[in-house]
Motif scaffolding. Sequence first.
Motif: not given
Length: 487
Positions: A149-166, A174-176
């Motif tokens: 899994v590529d997380q948070p959003i913006g990492t690797g192939f993931s794209y879009g809005t990234d609301d993760v700050t920590s 990730v649970w979702t």
Amino acid sequence: MRLCNQLVSAGLALSSFSFASPVTNKEAPKDKRSFVERDGNNVTVFEHAATGAKLEFVTNSGICETTLGVNQYSGYLSVGTNMNMWFWFFEARTNPTTAPLSTWFNGGPGCSSMIGLFQENGPCHFVNGASEPSLNPYSFNEVANMLYVDQPIGTGFSYGTDDVTSTVTAAPYVWTFLQAFYAQFPQYENRNFGIFTESYGGHYGPEFADYFESQNAAIAKGTVTGEKIDLIALGINNGWYDPTLQYKAYIDFSYNNTYKAIITAAQHTTFTNTYNSKCVPALNKCISSGSNANCESADNTCYNDIEGPLSETASEGGAAAYDFDVYDIREPSNDPYPPETYSTYLLQPSVTSAIGAKATYTECPDAPYEKFASTGDDSRSFLSQLSTVIQSGIQVVVWAGDADWICNWFGGLAAANAVTYAGSSAFNAAPLEPYTVNGTEGGTFKTVDNFSFLRVFGAGHEVPYYQPAVALQVFRQTMGQEALSST
């Protein structure tokens, strides 16, 4: 890979998701599945009613895993508005219908798990810098169904809005993801589940595991709707767990590792004094206040006074006597190892089209990292969460390649010895014993109850790349809920 907030509670972090309310009539919300053609691929679209998440994926792209009869799926999970998290799933090569399920997360924060897939423990690898991948006989899907899994959003192939700050705000996403994954692939529900990770995974692994366990408890109480994640194993190699312990380890390892001294005795004394007078007080202020500002300041202070000067080469005016790669001190800094062949491969249009990727691959982009930096997440310790996970009885292994500098084994051992659980006293007193694979010594280890530490000989930051047979044995034993043992 470490490029090297606690203030938001798990409950608040969950507020960004809309879970289904209890339904009193007969019309419960239903999942939806459809199929579309995109770029010549047949794409499955699965909409998960309970979380509002959507999965879009390609089946059996023919990329990477070419073992006959072994299925693979690659694509995206939408975890919110314009939030598209990339995943790549490979069935186990043996007994996939009964094999356990494990996730792999690379660190950073903000580094792609395609690093682990292609350079470390995935079904294929690039031998000696080859331009095309070949099958990896030491792949972790020899043992388990593997989910990268590529997380948070913006990492690797993931794209879009990234609301993760920590790290804490990353866990609910990730649970979702796993809730929607189980809904699409219900055959993997109730399987033994493992989390394996590295580097910043010393933050991710303990927090994700602790969060999953808290969600399981809430599901059991009926306060959260979802599928239980049967977490039985956590493995972290070359992790970043506790900055107070590990900034000190930078100094000690630089002076006294088994490969080459990076600093002199006099420099060791100077850096130790600086650590005690500047870094420790800044970290203590972060710990006592918990504020983003103080934790960010501690991160900057300890980097500027300890990590930065030690990791700079002599030619750049740093303290190091030798030019070295922070991920493998045996290598020069201008020739990082292992080779980056895989990233060029993932930029080929034919490859990205086949696997269903919609974004250009970026290994470790700055944007997700900067969000974590703004909350001082790096300066926060996750030993408490790690201790809680071990106390729960989950099989845990902390391991480290002994040629890595950035998350070196001195710091890993110090963190392991600082864990609190019923076996702590015995664990601290236990000596490191030889760890063998089919009679060949691959490192030294100690185990008490469900917790193990392993130093891996001759390995840099990405342990499975350097010592694949050792890594696979560690994975097999830990996913089998066994304490590490020599063979």
